[in-house]
Write an enzyme that holds these catalytic residues in place. Structure first.
Site, PDB file in Angstrom:
ATOM      1  CD  GLU A  17     107.481  70.523  18.478  1.00 22.18           C
ATOM      2  OE1 GLU A  17     108.663  70.228  18.688  1.00 22.18           O
ATOM      3  OE2 GLU A  17     106.528  70.035  19.116  1.00 22.18           O
ATOM      4  CB  ALA A  51     106.502  57.776  16.908  1.00 20.28           C
ATOM      5  CG  HIS A  77     110.030  67.136  14.227  1.00 22.53           C
ATOM      6  ND1 HIS A  77     109.664  67.146  15.547  1.00 22.53           N
ATOM      7  CD2 HIS A  77     110.365  68.420  13.943  1.00 22.53           C
ATOM      8  CE1 HIS A  77     109.761  68.361  16.043  1.00 22.53           C
ATOM      9  NE2 HIS A  77     110.176  69.167  15.085  1.00 22.53           N
ATOM     10  CG  ASP A 109     107.833  59.828  23.041  1.00 22.83           C
ATOM     11  OD1 ASP A 109     108.857  59.572  23.696  1.00 22.83           O
ATOM     12  OD2 ASP A 109     107.304  60.948  23.009  1.00 22.83           O
ATOM     13  CE1 TYR A 142     114.258  64.039  25.469  1.00 22.55           C
ATOM     14  CE2 TYR A 142     116.339  63.461  24.418  1.00 22.55           C
ATOM     15  CZ  TYR A 142     114.960  63.535  24.386  1.00 22.55           C
ATOM     16  OH  TYR A 142     114.275  63.113  23.267  1.00 22.55           O
ATOM     17  CD  GLN A 209     100.229  72.579  28.206  1.00 27.43           C
ATOM     18  OE1 GLN A 209      99.819  73.217  29.169  1.00 27.43           O
ATOM     19  NE2 GLN A 209     101.238  72.977  27.467  1.00 27.43           N
TER      20      GLN A 209
END
Ligand code: FAD
Length: 292
Positions: A17, A51, A77, A109, A142, A209
């Site tokens: 990713e 988003a 995405h 999100d 998840y 992070q």
């Protein structure tokens, strides 16, 4: 190539990713990252989407470059946040025109005060995309339940619905405890969900992070990681090395378990992805099987 075909051809599938550069940075900066990732021969690379559409154009552009310049299968995405049927139809057309065949459909999100448009859940987007194009569609899952879900049962019922809407591949949220993933995966399979599940792995690179990711997604932190962070939080290089070693062990164990795929959250740090891929190369080569 469509990702379902990749999963039909070989196992495990290894993917990365990346995210588009911030709006203040030139988009060109991502290409040096892709230059470094390409020789690692990932089966596909996914490109995140801000988003609300903040980096929308960049996601399309980077996915197109992966497809047309690097000949690497892209997974673009897209999120529900701020999207209408019209805006979604337009972006699907842009992706189709660029030859992009795969989309990761997400709710996104919710930024403070965000309003959803015509789509409320990831599953709404999966259905819409399946009905409005020839795309393969991936969706998120998840292993420690989505942070907003009250119970795992509720989250799994939603997952069942999301797969029934036509999800071709599931990509998991990051997790640090493989046992949690295995237990969850067994349960998902016992529910009759047989969609390929790709395990999301994020190497720890800094204490900051780690804290940010855990706040955002609620992943549990095993005692070993707590110990590593405690010991090395003042030594960035040591913590990074420990993070690479931990992610490597996680992946080796997942490969041994017969996982369908590994999705490495690279955070655009190609050097870390390279180190991990070098560590697992021999094992990955040995376990990778062509499906007949
Ligand atoms: P959904 O599947 O819609 O679920 C969200 C919540 O609603 C869950 O609690 C679920 O149980 C519940 N729910 C689902 N359906 C229903 C229903 N019908 N009725 C009631 N409740 C329901 N975010 C970005 O902004 N950009 C990205 O590029 C991005 N990439 C990601 C990649 C991966 C692999 C993952 C795991 C996450 C990514 N995210 C990204 C984060 C993601 O957008 C968030 O986790 C978001 O909060 C949930 O998205 P979703 O599509 O999984 O949500």
């Amino acid at each position: 190539m469509k990702i379902s075909q990749i999963f039909e051809q070989c196992k495990p599938v290894i993917s990365f990713e990346i995210f588009p550069p911030k709006q203040t940075t030139s988009i060109e900066s991502i290409y040096s990252t892709i230059d470094a990732l390409a020789p690692l021969s990932p089966d596909f690379i996914s490109v995140t989407y801000g988003a609300g559409g903040t980096t929308r154009g960049n996601t399309v552009q980077i996915a197109s470059v992966l497809q047309n310049r690097y000949n690497i299968t892209p997974l673009a995405h897209l999120t529900c946040v701020g999207a209408t049927r019209d805006s979604m139809s337009q972006i699907l057309k842009e992706l189709e025109d660029e030859g992009v065949e795969n989309i990761l459909a997400l709710r996104g999100d919710l930024p403070e005060g965000a309003i959803l448009g015509d789509f409320n859940y990831g599953s709404d987007l999966v259905s819409y995309i399946k009905q409005n194009g020839k795309f393969d569609v991936a969706a998120a899952c998840y292993p420690e339940k989505h942070i907003e879900a009250l119970t795992m049962e509720e989250d799994l019922a939603r997952l069942r619905h999301k797969t029934a809407c036509g999800t071709d591949v599931l990509i998991s949220q990051l997790f640090f405890d493989n046992e949690v993933f295995y237990k969850w995966r067994d349960y998902v399979r016992s529910m009759g969900i047989h969609t390929p599940i790709v395990a999301g792995i994020m190497p720890i690179t800094s204490a900051k992070q780690l804290k940010r990711m855990v706040t955002l997604c609620g992943a549990s932190i095993p005692v070993t990681i707590q110990g590593l962070v405690k010991a090395y939080h003042h030594n960035a290089q040591a913590l990074k090395e420990a993070g690479i070693a931990y992610a490597t062990m996680q992946i080796i164990d997942l490969l041994a378990s017969g996982v369908d795929g590994i999705h490495l959250y690279t955070m655009n740090q190609a050097d870390i992805a390279k180190r991990i891929m070098e560590n697992i190369r021999g094992i990955n080569y040995a376990v990778k099987t062509k499906r007949v």
